[in-house]
Design an enzyme around this catalytic site. Structure first.
Site, PDB file in Angstrom:
ATOM      1  N   ASN A  13       0.878  -1.172   0.000  1.00  0.00           N
ATOM      2  CA  ASN A  13       0.000   0.000   0.000  1.00  0.00           C
ATOM      3  C   ASN A  13       0.913   1.219   0.000  1.00  0.00           C
ATOM      4  O   ASN A  13       1.520   1.533   1.017  1.00  0.00           O
ATOM      5  CB  ASN A  13      -0.890   0.000   1.252  1.00  0.00           C
ATOM      6  N   LYS A  15       0.143   4.284  -0.285  1.00  0.00           N
ATOM      7  CA  LYS A  15      -0.448   5.489   0.313  1.00  0.00           C
ATOM      8  C   LYS A  15      -0.251   6.688  -0.638  1.00  0.00           C
ATOM      9  O   LYS A  15      -0.318   6.518  -1.837  1.00  0.00           O
ATOM     10  CB  LYS A  15       0.134   5.744   1.697  1.00  0.00           C
ATOM     11  N   HIS A  98      -9.457   1.144   4.608  1.00  0.00           N
ATOM     12  CA  HIS A  98      -8.175   1.351   5.295  1.00  0.00           C
ATOM     13  C   HIS A  98      -8.403   2.323   6.466  1.00  0.00           C
ATOM     14  O   HIS A  98      -9.174   3.269   6.360  1.00  0.00           O
ATOM     15  CB  HIS A  98      -7.139   1.921   4.321  1.00  0.00           C
ATOM     16  N   GLU A 100      -6.742   4.712   7.544  1.00  0.00           N
ATOM     17  CA  GLU A 100      -6.485   6.130   7.251  1.00  0.00           C
ATOM     18  C   GLU A 100      -7.695   6.755   6.563  1.00  0.00           C
ATOM     19  O   GLU A 100      -7.991   7.933   6.756  1.00  0.00           O
ATOM     20  CB  GLU A 100      -5.196   6.274   6.413  1.00  0.00           C
ATOM     21  N   GLU A 170      -5.662  -5.117  10.433  1.00  0.00           N
ATOM     22  CA  GLU A 170      -4.679  -4.053  10.628  1.00  0.00           C
ATOM     23  C   GLU A 170      -4.958  -3.299  11.928  1.00  0.00           C
ATOM     24  O   GLU A 170      -5.774  -2.357  11.936  1.00  0.00           O
ATOM     25  CB  GLU A 170      -4.737  -3.067   9.458  1.00  0.00           C
ATOM     26  N   GLY A 176       2.175   2.202  10.504  1.00  0.00           N
ATOM     27  CA  GLY A 176       3.095   3.319  10.334  1.00  0.00           C
ATOM     28  C   GLY A 176       3.791   3.740  11.618  1.00  0.00           C
ATOM     29  O   GLY A 176       4.419   4.802  11.672  1.00  0.00           O
ATOM     30  N   SER A 216       3.144  -2.305  10.237  1.00  0.00           N
ATOM     31  CA  SER A 216       4.610  -2.335  10.424  1.00  0.00           C
ATOM     32  C   SER A 216       5.207  -3.711  10.159  1.00  0.00           C
ATOM     33  O   SER A 216       6.200  -4.086  10.787  1.00  0.00           O
ATOM     34  CB  SER A 216       4.987  -1.824  11.819  1.00  0.00           C
ATOM     35  N   GLY A 237       2.745  -1.257   4.219  1.00  0.00           N
ATOM     36  CA  GLY A 237       2.843   0.166   3.893  1.00  0.00           C
ATOM     37  C   GLY A 237       4.284   0.560   3.621  1.00  0.00           C
ATOM     38  O   GLY A 237       4.810   0.375   2.524  1.00  0.00           O
TER      39      GLY A 237
HETATM   40  C1  PEP Z   1      -0.815   0.006   5.763  1.00  0.00           C
HETATM   41  O1  PEP Z   1      -0.737   1.123   5.251  1.00  0.00           O
HETATM   42  O2  PEP Z   1      -1.780  -0.718   5.546  1.00  0.00           O
HETATM   43  C2  PEP Z   1       0.270  -0.432   6.647  1.00  0.00           C
HETATM   44  C3  PEP Z   1       0.191  -1.605   7.201  1.00  0.00           C
HETATM   45  O3  PEP Z   1       1.323   0.448   6.817  1.00  0.00           O
HETATM   46  P1  PEP Z   1       2.726   0.129   7.538  1.00  0.00           P
HETATM   47  O4  PEP Z   1       3.202  -1.192   7.004  1.00  0.00           O
HETATM   48  O5  PEP Z   1       3.601   1.253   7.172  1.00  0.00           O
HETATM   49  O6  PEP Z   1       2.437   0.035   9.007  1.00  0.00           O
END
Ligand code: PEP
Length: 255
Positions: A13, A15, A98, A100, A170, A176, A216, A237
């Site tokens: 992803n 973003k 998501h 966000e 998630e 993040g 992460s 991400g």
């Molecule tokens: C995401 O954006 O779905 C995500 C898991 O981000 P990150 O891996 O940066 O935590």
């Protein structure tokens, strides 16, 4: 993950990152690194990068996804993109719900459901995100909350379309932040999601659905997270913006 009954899927992803030219360069760097993957490899990119991503991924094992879609087919929705438009642009996957989008752009369980239904009807595979805030984990409501998010997101999706659904667990506190759920925490909630799918549909249907962990996940922790039986892949991400790191995660999912 249980490869005998379901597909491992690693999805990036991106973003709000990368221009079209940067997209071409990153996918060209990634292609040889993931070419022998024994899992599905997906990159979900900003709308503006879709044409470049589809072109760069041509002839490779990388599939392209979008990060959101609107639920209407067309109309007076300034700034929005429909699922049919994504299909016409060569997209195969779309992320819905998501955190966000839920946190910053007003997405709710109801709109996530509408987006998911529209995506599936258009022929896309929806990567449906569910997960709790830290306060909710501390209150001990994670399992009920994630089960409820899953049930609402899938309202109106028939069992014979479940092959177009991926659920991404998630935890919002892990996205993040560099703070990853433990493999046990990821397994526990992914199993709750699978039990919820068994309840809504049937145990055999639930066994076939890919459930990802996201939050992460990186080159250092992917092996451990993916070793759990109900963790069938990852939504990645930050680490999906680095070809080397992303390819290590793809390799972990290919074992
Ligand atoms: C995401 O954006 O779905 C995500 C898991 O981000 P990150 O891996 O940066 O935590």
């Amino acid at each position: 993950m249980k490869k005998s009954v379901r597909k491992a899927v690693i999805a990036g992803n991106w973003k709000m990152n990368k221009t079209p030219a940067e997209t071409t360069a990153l996918i060209n760097e990634m292609k040889p690194l993931v070419a022998d993957a024994d899992c599905d490899v997906v990159l979900c990119v900003p709308y503006i990068d879709i044409a470049a991503a589809v072109e760069a991924a041509k002839g490779s094992n990388i599939k392209i996804g979008a990060e959101n879609c609107h639920w209407e087919k067309s109309g007076a929705y300034t700034g929005e993109i429909s699922a049919d438009m994504l299909v016409a642009a060569g997209v195969d996957y779309v992320i819905t719900g998501h955190s966000e989008r839920r946190t910053y752009f007003g997405d709710t369980d109801v709109t996530v459901n509408k987006r998911t239904v529209a995506a599936v009807e258009a022929g896309l595979t929806a990567i449906v995100c569910v997960g709790e805030y830290l306060e909710q984990r501390d209150q001990g409501v994670t399992n009920e909350l994630v089960a409820m998010q899953t049930k609402i997101a899938l309202q109106g999706i028939p069992a014979d379309k479940l092959n177009q659904i991926i659920i991404a667990y998630e935890p919002v506190w892990a996205i993040g932040t560099g703070r990853t759920a433990t493999a046990d925490q990821a397994q526990e909630v992914c199993a709750v999601i699978r039990n919820t799918l068994a309840e809504i549909y049937c145990p055999k249907c639930a066994e076939a659905v890919t459930i990802q962990y996201g939050g992460s996940m990186n080159a250092g922790n992917a092996d451990e997270l993916l070793s759990r039986v109900d963790v069938d892949g990852g939504l990645i991400g930050g680490a999906s913006l680095k070809a080397a790191d992303f390819s290590v995660i793809v390799k972990a999912a290919s074992k």
